[in-house]
Design a protein around this motif. Sequence first.
Motif, short mmCIF file in Angstrom:
data_model
loop_
_atom_site.label_atom_id
_atom_site.label_comp_id
_atom_site.label_asym_id
_atom_site.label_seq_id
_atom_site.Cartn_x
_atom_site.Cartn_y
_atom_site.Cartn_z
N PRO A 1 21.16 67.81 -31.11
CA PRO A 1 21.59 66.47 -31.54
C PRO A 1 21.25 66.17 -33.01
O PRO A 1 21.90 65.32 -33.63
CB PRO A 1 20.84 65.52 -30.60
N ARG A 2 20.26 66.83 -33.57
CA ARG A 2 19.88 66.59 -34.98
C ARG A 2 20.70 67.42 -35.96
O ARG A 2 20.58 67.25 -37.16
CB ARG A 2 18.40 66.92 -35.17
N ALA A 3 21.51 68.35 -35.45
CA ALA A 3 22.24 69.27 -36.32
C ALA A 3 23.37 68.56 -37.06
O ALA A 3 23.93 67.58 -36.58
CB ALA A 3 22.81 70.42 -35.50
N THR A 4 23.69 69.09 -38.22
CA THR A 4 24.85 68.65 -38.99
C THR A 4 25.70 69.87 -39.29
O THR A 4 25.22 71.01 -39.29
CB THR A 4 24.44 67.96 -40.30
N ALA A 5 26.97 69.65 -39.54
CA ALA A 5 27.88 70.75 -39.86
C ALA A 5 27.46 71.38 -41.18
O ALA A 5 27.11 70.69 -42.14
CB ALA A 5 29.31 70.25 -39.95
N THR A 6 27.52 72.68 -41.22
CA THR A 6 27.25 73.42 -42.46
C THR A 6 28.48 73.30 -43.36
O THR A 6 29.61 73.42 -42.88
CB THR A 6 26.97 74.90 -42.15
N GLY A 7 28.27 73.07 -44.63
CA GLY A 7 29.39 72.97 -45.56
C GLY A 7 30.02 74.33 -45.83
O GLY A 7 29.32 75.36 -45.85
N TRP A 8 31.32 74.34 -46.03
CA TRP A 8 32.01 75.60 -46.29
C TRP A 8 31.47 76.32 -47.53
O TRP A 8 31.32 77.54 -47.51
CB TRP A 8 33.52 75.40 -46.40
N PRO A 9 31.13 75.64 -48.63
CA PRO A 9 30.58 76.37 -49.78
C PRO A 9 29.33 77.19 -49.43
O PRO A 9 29.15 78.30 -49.93
CB PRO A 9 30.27 75.27 -50.79
N ASP A 10 28.48 76.66 -48.55
CA ASP A 10 27.30 77.42 -48.13
C ASP A 10 27.68 78.64 -47.32
O ASP A 10 27.11 79.73 -47.48
CB ASP A 10 26.34 76.53 -47.33
N ALA A 11 28.64 78.49 -46.42
CA ALA A 11 29.09 79.63 -45.61
C ALA A 11 29.76 80.68 -46.49
O ALA A 11 29.51 81.89 -46.33
CB ALA A 11 30.04 79.15 -44.52
N ALA A 12 30.60 80.26 -47.42
CA ALA A 12 31.27 81.21 -48.31
C ALA A 12 30.26 81.96 -49.17
O ALA A 12 30.41 83.16 -49.41
CB ALA A 12 32.30 80.48 -49.19
N ALA A 13 29.20 81.28 -49.61
CA ALA A 13 28.15 81.95 -50.39
C ALA A 13 27.45 83.00 -49.54
O ALA A 13 27.13 84.09 -50.04
CB ALA A 13 27.15 80.93 -50.92
N GLN A 14 27.23 82.72 -48.27
CA GLN A 14 26.61 83.71 -47.40
C GLN A 14 27.54 84.92 -47.21
O GLN A 14 27.08 86.06 -47.18
CB GLN A 14 26.25 83.10 -46.04
N LEU A 15 28.84 84.68 -47.08
CA LEU A 15 29.79 85.80 -46.97
C LEU A 15 29.75 86.66 -48.23
O LEU A 15 29.80 87.88 -48.16
CB LEU A 15 31.20 85.28 -46.72
N ALA A 16 29.64 86.01 -49.38
CA ALA A 16 29.60 86.76 -50.64
C ALA A 16 28.33 87.59 -50.76
O ALA A 16 28.35 88.70 -51.29
CB ALA A 16 29.72 85.79 -51.83
N ASP A 17 27.21 87.06 -50.26
CA ASP A 17 25.92 87.74 -50.40
C ASP A 17 25.63 88.77 -49.33
O ASP A 17 24.79 89.65 -49.53
CB ASP A 17 24.79 86.70 -50.40
N ALA A 18 26.30 88.69 -48.19
CA ALA A 18 25.99 89.57 -47.06
C ALA A 18 26.21 91.03 -47.43
O ALA A 18 27.22 91.38 -48.04
CB ALA A 18 26.83 89.20 -45.85
N GLU A 19 25.27 91.86 -47.05
CA GLU A 19 25.36 93.29 -47.36
C GLU A 19 26.13 94.06 -46.30
O GLU A 19 26.86 95.00 -46.61
CB GLU A 19 23.94 93.86 -47.47
N LEU A 20 25.98 93.67 -45.03
CA LEU A 20 26.58 94.42 -43.94
C LEU A 20 27.38 93.51 -43.04
O LEU A 20 26.96 92.39 -42.73
CB LEU A 20 25.47 95.11 -43.11
N PHE A 21 28.52 94.00 -42.61
CA PHE A 21 29.40 93.30 -41.67
C PHE A 21 29.68 94.23 -40.51
O PHE A 21 29.59 95.45 -40.64
CB PHE A 21 30.73 92.93 -42.34
#
Length: 170
Positions: free
Chosen positions: A17-37
Amino acid sequence: MADNTPQTHLDTRYSDPRATATGWPDAAAQLADAELFWISTVRPDGRPHVTPLPAVWADGALHFCTGPKERKAKNLAANPHVTLTTGNNTWNKGYDLVVEGEAVRVSEEGRLRELAAAWEAKYGSFWHFEVRDGAFHHAPGPAFVFSVAPRTVFGFGKGEPFSQTRWRFT
């Protein structure tokens, strides 16, 4: 991708109940930084195939490469639908992402040169590719490059607070 600003939705069924939606810019930054998929494709007989690989986030899409005779390439020839995942293998911390879309082969050599430079910048000289004949080339042989513009992305926040965010692209 026609619109790179997705609709964002927090799924309260799977979120604290305390959660908020993660913003797309944060998710896109994680995709850019991720080393392995991990990529999931479907074999021609309908069985799933999953394998790890490096990928590059560029211009609103994930890009990966595979040899033309590898199982991934054979699967994509019959069915371009893929899922790529990244995150970590812990339950109570971190953030996982699941990207759903269609893999489209990239063969234009100017674009391939840009992506080859992005691969080497992200992963180092081990991932140096020459570009010719519409593909990457390196010691093991040619590699086809695919682009996956997300249709739907799911984000899973782990720990306090747990959350599930969905982004839909039109």
